[in-house]
Design a protein around this motif. Sequence first.
Motif: not given
Length: 289
Positions: A185-196
């Motif tokens: 959840x923390x990674x998704x919050x910080x990286x958002x749409x940049x994640x593949x």
Amino acid sequence: MKSLLRRLLPKSMRPEGVTIPVVRLSGAIMAGGSQFRQNLSLASTAGLLEKAFADKEAPAVAISINSPGGSPVQSRLIHKRIRDLAVENNKKVFVFVEDVAASGGYMIATAGDEIIVDPFSIVGSIGVISATFGFPELLKKVGVERRVYTAGANKSVLDPFQPEKPEDVERLKALQLDMHESFIELVRQRRGARLADNPDLFTGLFWVGRKGVELGLADGIGDMRGFLKDRFGAKTRLKLIAPPRGLFGRRLGLFSVRGSSPAADIASAAADGLIDAAAERALWSRFGL
């Protein structure tokens, strides 16, 4: 003193270019530490971070990370302190990965508005791990009887000198899953749409820098000096924020407390340092370092 004098001068007389504070976060992430080794923790990094973000003229703070991970609690606390200071002081945060930013090290890296890696950096390892040993047959072989008394049925969960119980392992894995979900959840919050959209992203795998950029775990390839000069101009200066230097003895904490001898303090600290070193070596070795 120099920074004060610069602020007192009219802008037209000040040297051109900006100064970017730099904080280096290197090592395993563990609470505490010994007199001979300093681990990464909120206690060991808070002062450096406060000082870096206190520079009112700096438009950003650069953070260099080289960590294989460690304590998830200390990782999140450092991450949160960086983000809190960035918001309070209205500054951008640029994170530069050296050899590795994995597991808790990557958690800290996500505090950056941008993450820059070297082509050979290692990033990722978004997961949770617990490792121990079991010695249920050792005591029998050496003829030792171990006696454990508890108040509470689960006080001896995962005792390494008792046979492993399936229900204990199931309980541990449930805790790990909860922590893993919080990490994701923390990674998704910080990286958002940049994640593949990659099924391996949160499985604990890790990648070299260029692949990390492709997966959205990082934003670009580069080095701190070159990146910051490209972003803020050729006359940009880097200012390392380092711990205060003191006398050799005081820095190592070699002044004994009442009732103990300096030799005993040194021996105890050295033993603690060896244990910490072994734990840290195990973390680094997972990434071939």
